[in-house]
Design an enzyme around this catalytic site. Structure first.
Site, PDB file in Angstrom:
ATOM      1  N   ASP A   3       0.848  -1.178   0.000  1.00 10.13           N
ATOM      2  CA  ASP A   3       0.000   0.000   0.000  1.00 10.13           C
ATOM      3  C   ASP A   3       0.891   1.237   0.000  1.00 10.13           C
ATOM      4  O   ASP A   3       1.867   1.310   0.750  1.00 10.13           O
ATOM      5  CB  ASP A   3      -0.905  -0.014   1.235  1.00 10.13           C
ATOM      6  CG  ASP A   3      -1.866   1.163   1.242  1.00 10.13           C
ATOM      7  OD1 ASP A   3      -2.431   1.478   0.175  1.00 10.13           O
ATOM      8  OD2 ASP A   3      -2.049   1.765   2.307  1.00 10.13           O
ATOM      9  N   ASP A  43       0.046   4.663   0.660  1.00 11.01           N
ATOM     10  CA  ASP A  43      -0.166   5.593   1.773  1.00 11.01           C
ATOM     11  C   ASP A  43      -0.112   4.877   3.113  1.00 11.01           C
ATOM     12  O   ASP A  43      -0.735   3.844   3.303  1.00 11.01           O
ATOM     13  CB  ASP A  43      -1.503   6.310   1.602  1.00 11.01           C
ATOM     14  CG  ASP A  43      -1.505   7.186   0.362  1.00 11.01           C
ATOM     15  OD1 ASP A  43      -0.645   8.073   0.272  1.00 11.01           O
ATOM     16  OD2 ASP A  43      -2.345   6.955  -0.534  1.00 11.01           O
TER      17      ASP A  43
END
Length: 93
Positions: free
Chosen positions: A2, A4
């Site tokens: 991921d 963020d």
């Protein structure tokens, strides 16, 4: 992976120690996003792409994500990014 909160931390709140500032201009207006790269993120990506196909996912706007990913990947490693809509993919080569 991921993008963020795993590889980077981003905020709309101005911060002095931002590694990168992304300017976004779209149909909703304009804003600045202050980005800090997690310690070792670049080195981690460089090492992992030697042995694995690395995919970076985010629910963020592609106008933000593509700039952050390009800046994070200064050494041009080979990974795939998925932004906003998983049908919208970008393979870095």
């Amino acid at each position: 992976l991921d993008l963020d909160e795993t590889l980077v931390h981003s905020t709309f709140v101005p911060c002095k120690n931002a590694d990168h500032i992304v300017n976004i201009n779209d149909e909703h207006g304009s804003c600045q996003i202050f980005v800090r790269y997690r310690p070792g993120a670049r080195e981690f990506l460089e090492y992992m792409t030697k042995y694995y196909e690395v995919c970076i996912f985010t629910a963020s706007m592609s106008s933000y994500a593509s700039v952050v990913i390009d800046e994070l990947d200064k050494i041009d490693t080979n990974f795939t990014s998925f932004t906003e809509n998983t049908a919208d993919t970008q393979k870095k080569t």
